[in-house]
Scaffold this motif. Sequence first.
Motif, PDB file in Angstrom:
ATOM      1  N   VAL A 139       0.840  -1.198   0.000  1.00 23.19           N
ATOM      2  CA  VAL A 139       0.000   0.000   0.000  1.00 23.19           C
ATOM      3  C   VAL A 139       0.877   1.251   0.000  1.00 23.19           C
ATOM      4  CG1 VAL A 139      -1.673   1.336   1.342  1.00 23.19           C
ATOM      5  CG2 VAL A 139      -1.983  -1.123   1.060  1.00 23.19           C
ATOM      6  N   GLU A 140       1.946   1.217   0.788  1.00 23.53           N
ATOM      7  CA  GLU A 140       2.875   2.350   0.818  1.00 23.53           C
ATOM      8  C   GLU A 140       3.534   2.547  -0.550  1.00 23.53           C
ATOM      9  OE1 GLU A 140       5.606   1.535   3.943  1.00 23.53           O
ATOM     10  OE2 GLU A 140       4.163   1.951   5.554  1.00 23.53           O
ATOM     11  N   ALA A 141       3.835   1.451  -1.234  1.00 22.64           N
ATOM     12  CA  ALA A 141       4.445   1.547  -2.562  1.00 22.64           C
ATOM     13  C   ALA A 141       3.503   2.230  -3.543  1.00 22.64           C
ATOM     14  CB  ALA A 141       4.811   0.147  -3.066  1.00 22.64           C
ATOM     15  N   VAL A 142       2.235   1.846  -3.538  1.00 25.21           N
ATOM     16  CA  VAL A 142       1.261   2.458  -4.441  1.00 25.21           C
ATOM     17  C   VAL A 142       1.062   3.934  -4.081  1.00 25.21           C
ATOM     18  CG1 VAL A 142      -1.134   2.424  -5.225  1.00 25.21           C
ATOM     19  CG2 VAL A 142       0.107   0.277  -4.923  1.00 25.21           C
ATOM     20  N   GLY A 143       1.014   4.222  -2.786  1.00 21.73           N
ATOM     21  CA  GLY A 143       0.887   5.623  -2.365  1.00 21.73           C
ATOM     22  C   GLY A 143       2.062   6.466  -2.815  1.00 21.73           C
ATOM     23  N   LEU A 144       3.263   5.926  -2.698  1.00 25.55           N
ATOM     24  CA  LEU A 144       4.464   6.640  -3.144  1.00 25.55           C
ATOM     25  C   LEU A 144       4.443   6.846  -4.656  1.00 25.55           C
ATOM     26  CD1 LEU A 144       7.203   7.847  -2.319  1.00 25.55           C
ATOM     27  CD2 LEU A 144       8.203   5.558  -2.605  1.00 25.55           C
ATOM     28  N   LEU A 145       3.982   5.821  -5.366  1.00 23.60           N
ATOM     29  CA  LEU A 145       3.884   5.920  -6.823  1.00 23.60           C
ATOM     30  C   LEU A 145       2.936   7.055  -7.232  1.00 23.60           C
ATOM     31  CD1 LEU A 145       4.472   4.489  -9.639  1.00 23.60           C
ATOM     32  CD2 LEU A 145       2.278   3.336  -9.260  1.00 23.60           C
ATOM     33  N   LEU A 146       1.772   7.133  -6.578  1.00 22.85           N
ATOM     34  CA  LEU A 146       0.796   8.167  -6.921  1.00 22.85           C
ATOM     35  C   LEU A 146       1.302   9.556  -6.528  1.00 22.85           C
ATOM     36  CD1 LEU A 146      -2.538   6.359  -5.967  1.00 22.85           C
ATOM     37  CD2 LEU A 146      -1.529   6.656  -8.235  1.00 22.85           C
ATOM     38  N   LEU A 147       2.025   9.634  -5.430  1.00 25.40           N
ATOM     39  CA  LEU A 147       2.604  10.922  -5.040  1.00 25.40           C
ATOM     40  C   LEU A 147       3.601  11.393  -6.087  1.00 25.40           C
ATOM     41  CD1 LEU A 147       3.066  13.203  -2.962  1.00 25.40           C
ATOM     42  CD2 LEU A 147       4.783  11.732  -1.872  1.00 25.40           C
TER      43      LEU A 147
END
Length: 258
Positions: A139-147
Amino acid sequence: MSMLAYDGTAMLGRQLRRVRNNPGLLILSQSMPISMLLFFGYVFGSALAMPGREYRSFLVPGLLVATAAGGIMTGMFQAAQDTHRGVRDRLRTLPMSRAAVPLGQALADLVTTAAGTVPFLLVGLAMGWRIEGSALDAVEAVGLLLLFRFACTWVGIFLGLLTGSEEAAGQLGGATFMLPLLSNAYIPTGNLPGWLRALAEWNPISAVTTALRDLFGNAPVPGGAAWPVAHPVAGSLAWCAVLLALFAPLAVRRYAHG
């Protein structure tokens, strides 16, 4: 702040309707990363030293980040299109926050990117890629990607407002395809010449790609000498903060004052 939230939501709706009314462009933008994943995964995977499945595990995070960096091109083209066709001048006559229009564009791009990430990940899973870290890390990876996509979109919006021409934005946007090639998105950088390796490791795409590989638990690669790659999550957040702090105010100022 309440005015910005209200106006930004209205502009978000405008941008999403714009996407809905141009389904061909949406389908192309969502299918291209999947096509690249299939091509790179099966063609390059058989040509490199890494075995096929291992290379696909290495590739999926890299292609995710390369696609996120494409926010520069899409943000640039949409902003230049509005400027070139006089839409920006009409919107500036309305009594609304000057930050609302670029903010709405950036948020709409974020929504469509989040939606497009789902089929990409499903195809990656079908090809043998796996999330080998924890669910929270994923989830953190996807959040970082979207940021990172959000930050890249602001870069593109500023450049699009600066050029003010669809043709110029299209030509300049094509040059952004070089950015992932000068990173560790597709190949490890360990065997590159010293100066080129340093350039690749200081590329923001390399930091975000390394962070996603770490968070997804994929194909570990030796850490680079550059600080953003040696500390990928912190380096990625730092790059996103720098891009947003620099280009979001520039884009708003350019929109407001032409």
